[in-house]
Structures are given as structure tokens and as C-alpha cells.
Design a protein around this motif. Structure first.
Motif, short mmCIF file in Angstrom:
data_model
loop_
_atom_site.label_atom_id
_atom_site.label_comp_id
_atom_site.label_asym_id
_atom_site.label_seq_id
_atom_site.Cartn_x
_atom_site.Cartn_y
_atom_site.Cartn_z
N ALA A 120 33.64 44.79 24.91
CA ALA A 120 33.04 44.38 26.18
C ALA A 120 33.44 45.33 27.30
CB ALA A 120 33.46 42.96 26.53
N LEU A 121 34.60 45.95 27.14
CA LEU A 121 35.10 46.89 28.15
C LEU A 121 36.04 47.87 27.47
CD1 LEU A 121 35.46 47.61 31.26
CD2 LEU A 121 37.49 46.16 31.16
N ASP A 122 35.90 49.13 27.78
CA ASP A 122 36.81 50.17 27.31
C ASP A 122 37.15 50.98 28.56
OD1 ASP A 122 38.17 52.27 26.18
OD2 ASP A 122 36.70 52.63 24.59
N LEU A 123 38.34 50.76 29.08
CA LEU A 123 38.70 51.26 30.40
C LEU A 123 39.99 52.08 30.36
CD1 LEU A 123 38.12 51.04 33.52
CD2 LEU A 123 39.61 49.03 33.48
N ASP A 124 39.92 53.31 30.83
CA ASP A 124 41.15 54.08 31.03
C ASP A 124 41.90 53.50 32.21
OD1 ASP A 124 40.90 55.96 28.96
OD2 ASP A 124 39.57 57.21 30.16
N ILE A 125 43.23 53.48 32.11
CA ILE A 125 44.09 52.98 33.19
C ILE A 125 44.82 54.20 33.77
CG2 ILE A 125 45.97 51.42 33.78
CD1 ILE A 125 43.51 49.94 32.81
N PRO A 126 44.26 54.78 34.83
CA PRO A 126 44.82 56.03 35.37
C PRO A 126 45.96 55.81 36.37
CG PRO A 126 42.82 55.50 36.54
CD PRO A 126 43.00 54.42 35.50
N LEU A 127 46.89 54.94 36.02
CA LEU A 127 48.03 54.69 36.89
C LEU A 127 49.17 55.64 36.52
CD1 LEU A 127 48.01 50.79 36.76
CD2 LEU A 127 47.33 52.22 38.68
N PRO A 128 50.01 55.96 37.49
CA PRO A 128 51.14 56.85 37.18
C PRO A 128 52.07 56.22 36.16
CG PRO A 128 51.22 56.09 39.48
CD PRO A 128 50.00 55.53 38.87
N ARG A 129 52.50 56.98 35.18
CA ARG A 129 53.41 56.50 34.14
C ARG A 129 54.86 56.78 34.49
NH1 ARG A 129 51.42 52.78 31.64
NH2 ARG A 129 49.21 53.01 31.80
N VAL A 154 37.18 40.02 30.85
CA VAL A 154 37.70 38.98 29.96
C VAL A 154 36.91 37.69 30.14
CG1 VAL A 154 39.69 37.49 29.47
CG2 VAL A 154 40.01 39.96 29.71
N ARG A 155 36.68 37.30 31.38
CA ARG A 155 35.91 36.08 31.65
C ARG A 155 34.48 36.20 31.11
NH1 ARG A 155 38.75 36.18 36.43
NH2 ARG A 155 37.04 37.05 37.62
N ALA A 156 33.86 37.34 31.32
CA ALA A 156 32.50 37.56 30.84
C ALA A 156 32.45 37.56 29.31
CB ALA A 156 31.92 38.86 31.40
N ALA A 157 33.45 38.14 28.68
CA ALA A 157 33.48 38.22 27.21
C ALA A 157 33.73 36.87 26.57
CB ALA A 157 34.56 39.21 26.76
N ALA A 158 34.33 35.95 27.32
CA ALA A 158 34.63 34.62 26.80
C ALA A 158 33.41 33.72 26.79
CB ALA A 158 35.75 33.97 27.60
#
Length: 159
Positions: A120-129, A154-158
Motif C-alpha cells: 500500500a506504501l513503499d516510502l523512503d525515510i530520509p531522516l538523518p541516521r 496504515v489506516r487506508a490499508a486496513a
């Protein structure tokens, strides 16, 4: 714990040193003498995490590893897992139902639908590591925006 290290080929002397370190890492230094059936479910979960961290495998598979833990222990172990991944370069595949956990730990988040499970979603998380304390990371506006995006998916996929 010793058995996991033995299977990983760690010499006896090093195992004797590493077992207390691993138990300390997951906050269980005071239960090393107990048998697994003598500790709580949350403590058993932490032992399992320590066992997974004991080997030097390049891939760490975790399925809801923090589910049975109290909030403070969960947060501390999330931070520890993040540091382990950063220091060792290990790839972790982490299954969770917690949006907060997914965004905090992930460099990529995949949300699946109900049966049949589709992406439903494939999202990169570009936050500093690196370079930020966990509380600083969680306070970033980008962090809040990513949490909102994942939460909506998540809500939409449920449905």
C-alpha cells in the motif's frame, strides 16, 4: 545466549566476556543466573533480542521484537537497535504495527494491505541516521510528516 555465541564460532573466553555485555545491553544483567522459564515474557523477549545481536550476521530479522515490553524499555531498545545498525552496517528487516517504531527505525517503510497482502506504501525515510539524539530526531517536523504519511497509509490499508 552462550549457545548462540558458540554456534557463531565465538571462542569460550570471548563468550564469557560477551554474554554479560549482551545482557547488560538489553537491561538484564541481574537475571543471568535464572532459567528462561523463571523470567517474565518481556524479559524473555529481551533475551531473544540479545541472542539476535550476539551473532555477526549481516541481516537481522525482527518480527514485533518489542511488543511485550514496557514503553521505556521499548524506547531504549529501539535506540540501541538503531545504534547497532549504524555501527555495524547490518541490514534489519523489522515487522511492526507501530507507526512510531517504523519511522524511527526504518530507512524505508513498507505498508501492506489486508489479505491478500499487497504493498500500500513503499516510502523512503530520509531522516538523518547520525548526529542527532533520539529526542531531537523525534522533534523534527520531517519526522512528524513521515509519521502522518505512514499512519494514513496504515489506516487506508486496513479498510
Amino acid at each position: 545466549m552462550d549457545l548462540a555465541l558458540r554456534y557463531a564460532g565465538v571462542p569460550r573466553e570471548e563468550r564469557a566476556r560477551r554474554v554479560p555485555e549482551l545482557l547488560e545491553r538489553v537491561g538484564l544483567h541481574n537475571v543471568a543466573h535464572r532459567r528462561i522459564w523463571q523470567i517474565s515474557g518481556g524479559q524473555q523477549q529481551r533475551v531473544a533480542i540479545a541472542r539476535a545481536l550476539a551473532s555477526d550476521n549481516p541481516l537481522l530479522l525482527l518480527d514485533e521484537p518489542f511488543a511485550a515490553l514496557d514503553a521505556l524499555t521499548r524506547e531504549r531498545l529501539q535506540e540501541d537497535l538503531r545504534l547497532v545498525s549504524e555501527r555495524t552496517g547490518r541490514t534489519s528487516v523489522f515487522v511492526t504495527h507501530s507507526v512510531e517504531e517504523a519511522v524511527f527505525l526504518g530507512s524505508r517503510v513498507v505498508v501492506l494491505t489486508k489479505r491478500p497482502g499487497r504493498i500500500a506504501l513503499d516510502l523512503d525515510i530520509p531522516l538523518p541516521r547520525t548526529g542527532l539524539e533520539p529526542d531531537e530526531l523525534r522533534a523534527l517536523p520531517e519526522y512528524a510528516a513521515l509519521r502522518a504519511t505512514v499512519s494514513q497509509a496504515v489506516r487506508a490499508a486496513a479498510d
